[in-house]
Design a protein around this motif. Structure first.
Motif: not given
Ligand SMILES: [Zn+2]
Ligand SMILES: [Zn+2]
Length: 235
Positions: A31, A33, A35, A71
């Motif tokens: 991904h 990062h 989050c 995400c």
């Molecule tokens: Zn993300």
């Protein structure tokens, strides 16, 4: 019969031992990062895989039906092992942060959906995050310092959502039995008579007696971008 060692085993072990931090780290590698929605995808995936109790070797033993391309979907792909490439990821372009994970053998499934007021509830838990999210992500107007602060804050939010907030606060959940689509078909490769590239036979068209790919034929094809699924002749 003997077991084949696979890197996937590490993920299966983390699912069974409920190692959410390990799974999130793994998800971060694709991904890019860390989050909150990635953390939620990881949690939903872990819960579903544990509930179904079905190991996934990427041969469609488990199928994940996602309803968004955000995400969350990357967390689902990494943990369930149902991916764009192994045909076990089905994408319904509904724009809902929701997933149904099903076991092919008997259609047993679990659906998890983030409640409609999820974002307000999240920002109510982390008051500093709302204005910064608006500036950096929505308006894309953050300074480099804002961006840096946002990443730190967002990672902290992700960690707390991962470890401290109960799944029942984050999702509406139901178990169900679903009809699964057929296994992905293996099709022959034809050669486009204009560009010379190999093309799956279902994507060949005949134009003026020539077998051509959709791009050379100038025909519309489906395209998945950040806007969702659409039809295109070119990007
Ligand atoms: Zn993300
Ligand atoms: Zn062509």
């Amino acid at each position: 019969m003997h077991e084949h060692a696979s890197a996937r085993q590490a993920v299966e072990t983390m699912i069974r031992s409920r190692d959410l931090e390990g799974l999130l780290r793994h998800a971060e590698t694709i991904h890019g990062h860390r989050c909150p929605l990635l953390a939620l995808g990881v949690k939903a995936g872990q819960y579903a895989m544990d509930y179904l109790d079905q190991e996934n070797t990427g041969m469609e033993e488990v199928v994940a039906i996602v309803e968004c391309n955000n995400c969350f979907t990357d967390g689902i792909q990494v943990v369930t092992g149902c991916t764009f490439g192994n045909n076990a990821l089905i994408y319904k372009d509904l724009g809902k942060t929701a997933v149904t994970v099903a076991r092919r053998q008997d259609g047993a499934a679990v659906r998890l959906v983030v409640p409609a007021n999820f974002r307000e509830r999240l920002f109510a838990r982390y008051p500093a995050a709302g204005p910064l999210f608006e500036k950096v992500v929505v308006q894309r107007q953050g300074t480099p310092e804002d961006l840096h602060r946002f990443h730190h804050l967002w990672e902290a939010v992700a960690r707390r959502e991962l470890e401290e907030v109960d799944l029942s606060e984050q999702f509406l959940m139901e178990t169900c039995t679903i009809q699964l689509p057929a296994f992905a078909r293996i099709l022959a490769t034809e050669v486009c008579e204009r560009c010379g590239e190999g093309v799956m036979e279902s994507r060949i068209r005949v134009q003026a007696g020539q077998k051509v790919c959709l791009a050379c034929a100038g025909e519309e094809y489906y395209l998945l971008t950040g806007q969702g699924i659409g039809c295109s002749r070119e990007i």
